[in-house]
Design an enzyme around this catalytic site. Structure first.
Site, PDB file in Angstrom:
ATOM      1  N   ASP A  67       0.811  -1.215   0.000  1.00  0.00           N
ATOM      2  CA  ASP A  67       0.000   0.000   0.000  1.00  0.00           C
ATOM      3  C   ASP A  67       0.845   1.265   0.000  1.00  0.00           C
ATOM      4  O   ASP A  67       2.060   1.220   0.196  1.00  0.00           O
ATOM      5  CB  ASP A  67      -0.980  -0.001   1.187  1.00  0.00           C
ATOM      6  CG  ASP A  67      -0.345  -0.519   2.472  1.00  0.00           C
ATOM      7  OD1 ASP A  67       0.893  -0.486   2.578  1.00  0.00           O
ATOM      8  OD2 ASP A  67      -1.076  -0.962   3.368  1.00  0.00           O
ATOM      9  N   ASN A 136      -7.517  -2.427  14.477  1.00  0.00           N
ATOM     10  CA  ASN A 136      -8.915  -2.727  14.118  1.00  0.00           C
ATOM     11  C   ASN A 136      -9.016  -3.971  13.235  1.00  0.00           C
ATOM     12  O   ASN A 136     -10.076  -4.257  12.691  1.00  0.00           O
ATOM     13  CB  ASN A 136      -9.565  -1.517  13.435  1.00  0.00           C
ATOM     14  CG  ASN A 136      -8.894  -1.167  12.102  1.00  0.00           C
ATOM     15  OD1 ASN A 136      -7.948  -1.833  11.683  1.00  0.00           O
ATOM     16  ND2 ASN A 136      -9.382  -0.125  11.452  1.00  0.00           N
ATOM     17  N   HIS A 138      -7.357  -4.504  10.394  1.00  0.00           N
ATOM     18  CA  HIS A 138      -7.148  -4.336   8.952  1.00  0.00           C
ATOM     19  C   HIS A 138      -5.868  -5.045   8.512  1.00  0.00           C
ATOM     20  O   HIS A 138      -4.938  -5.223   9.297  1.00  0.00           O
ATOM     21  CB  HIS A 138      -7.171  -2.860   8.524  1.00  0.00           C
ATOM     22  CG  HIS A 138      -5.991  -2.029   8.942  1.00  0.00           C
ATOM     23  ND1 HIS A 138      -6.091  -0.680   9.219  1.00  0.00           N
ATOM     24  CD2 HIS A 138      -4.673  -2.318   9.113  1.00  0.00           C
ATOM     25  CE1 HIS A 138      -4.906  -0.195   9.526  1.00  0.00           C
ATOM     26  NE2 HIS A 138      -4.020  -1.171   9.471  1.00  0.00           N
ATOM     27  N   GLU A 143      -9.935  -1.941   5.376  1.00  0.00           N
ATOM     28  CA  GLU A 143     -10.505  -1.564   6.665  1.00  0.00           C
ATOM     29  C   GLU A 143     -11.808  -2.330   6.916  1.00  0.00           C
ATOM     30  O   GLU A 143     -12.442  -2.800   5.967  1.00  0.00           O
ATOM     31  CB  GLU A 143     -10.809  -0.057   6.654  1.00  0.00           C
ATOM     32  CG  GLU A 143      -9.584   0.840   6.440  1.00  0.00           C
ATOM     33  CD  GLU A 143      -8.787   1.086   7.713  1.00  0.00           C
ATOM     34  OE1 GLU A 143      -8.704   0.177   8.562  1.00  0.00           O
ATOM     35  OE2 GLU A 143      -8.244   2.188   7.853  1.00  0.00           O
TER      36      GLU A 143
HETATM   37  C1  F6R Z   1       1.369  -1.213   6.118  1.00  0.00           C
HETATM   38  C2  F6R Z   1       0.094  -1.892   6.254  1.00  0.00           C
HETATM   39  C3  F6R Z   1      -0.724  -1.776   7.484  1.00  0.00           C
HETATM   40  C4  F6R Z   1       0.103  -2.056   8.756  1.00  0.00           C
HETATM   41  C5  F6R Z   1      -0.777  -1.938   9.999  1.00  0.00           C
HETATM   42  C6  F6R Z   1       0.033  -2.096  11.257  1.00  0.00           C
HETATM   43  O1  F6R Z   1       1.958  -1.484   4.856  1.00  0.00           O
HETATM   44  O2  F6R Z   1      -0.319  -2.525   5.319  1.00  0.00           O
HETATM   45  O3  F6R Z   1      -1.785  -2.687   7.416  1.00  0.00           O
HETATM   46  O4  F6R Z   1       0.654  -3.340   8.676  1.00  0.00           O
HETATM   47  O5  F6R Z   1      -1.419  -0.710  10.006  1.00  0.00           O
HETATM   48  O6  F6R Z   1       0.915  -1.028  11.368  1.00  0.00           O
HETATM   49  P1  F6R Z   1       2.054  -1.003  12.485  1.00  0.00           P
HETATM   50  O7  F6R Z   1       3.023  -2.076  12.122  1.00  0.00           O
HETATM   51  O8  F6R Z   1       2.684   0.374  12.349  1.00  0.00           O
HETATM   52  O9  F6R Z   1       1.395  -1.240  13.779  1.00  0.00           O
END
Ligand code: F6R
Length: 240
Positions: A67, A136, A138, A143
């Site tokens: 992403d 959450n 995701h 989401e």
């Molecule tokens: C990032 C991504 C997100 C993160 C998630 C957790 O490329 O796809 O889904 O993996 O938001 O983020 P952290 O590791 O910062 O807690």
């Protein structure tokens, strides 16, 4: 789903890096799906060490990131392009032309997202997909919602994700409200998935992922039907 519970973040990072290294050793031209965020930072550090020790070679590796914020310029230090360069790509011998990250400045997201999926497909699909997990539930930026996108698409970030990610920005108002993200179909087509989780704030999401329901309220629960998922988490993410 296989679950590996580690003592702490460091042990999780070492184990994840070794698993990715194993993939590269077995198939030097592996297609890796990569994630950003705080969780994989340690894994990338350990991968760089393995590269420096001569154990792995990235010269044939192809990468596709999950992403990118939208809109964001690639040289913005909050972009995922910048993150990947500064946490991994600048320190290993991956070829620039083999690196793919959704363009945060797409002019025509509908067409360019389709092209991104086509490129993944033409590369033979993702051999190993590294994932983090949002508080959450995701994965990538899919989401919680009543329905999901199969393919790469432009999406709105939820308030809770904007708040969680504001820790990287000067102010919450600076966090982009949208992102380009691989869809759940694209992720589910990966041959192997390694999901990392560290810290107490991920415990609820991990508990739901390990529970017996598949629900669009927790997108990661879809992984339950994938044939080859390894969750590597620390005790805090597992037990709270
Ligand atoms: C990032 C991504 C997100 C993160 C998630 C957790 O490329 O796809 O889904 O993996 O938001 O983020 P952290 O590791 O910062 O807690």
């Amino acid at each position: 789903m296989k679950v590996i519970v580690c003592r702490d973040y460091q042990e999780m990072s070492v184990k994840a890096a070794r698993m990715i290294a194993g993939q590269i050793i077995l198939k030097p031209d592996s297609v890796l799906g990569l994630a950003t965020g705080s969780t994989p930072e340690g894994t990338y550090k350990e991968l760089i060490k393995l590269y420096e020790s001569g154990l792995i070679d990235f010269s044939e590796v192809i990468s596709y990131n999950l992403d990118e914020y939208y809109p964001i310029k690639p040289d913005n230090d909050q972009s995922y392009k910048y993150f990947m360069d500064h946490h991994l790509f600048n320190f290993v011998n991956i070829k620039k032309e083999n690196i793919h990250i959704p363009n945060g400045m797409m002019q025509d997201p509908a067409t360019e997202c389709k092209e991104y999926d086509k490129m993944v497909e033409n590369a033979g699909g993702i051999d190993l997909q590294l994932l983090g997990i949002g508080q959450n539930g995701h994965i990538a930026f899919n989401e919680p919602d009543s329905s999901f996108y199969y393919e790469t698409h432009l999406t709105n970030l939820t308030d809770s994700t904007i708040e969680a990610n504001s820790r990287f920005f000067d102010s919450i108002d600076d966090v982009p409200k949208q992102a380009i993200t691989m869809g759940l179909g694209t992720i589910m087509k990966a041959k192997k998935i390694v999901l990392l989780a560290s810290g107490k704030n991920k415990q609820k999401a991990i508990a739901k992922l390990l529970g017996d329901k598949i629900t669009s309220a927790v997108p990661a629960t879809l992984l339950k039907v994938h044939p080859d998922v390894v969750i590597i988490c620390d005790e805090a993410a597992y037990n709270g």
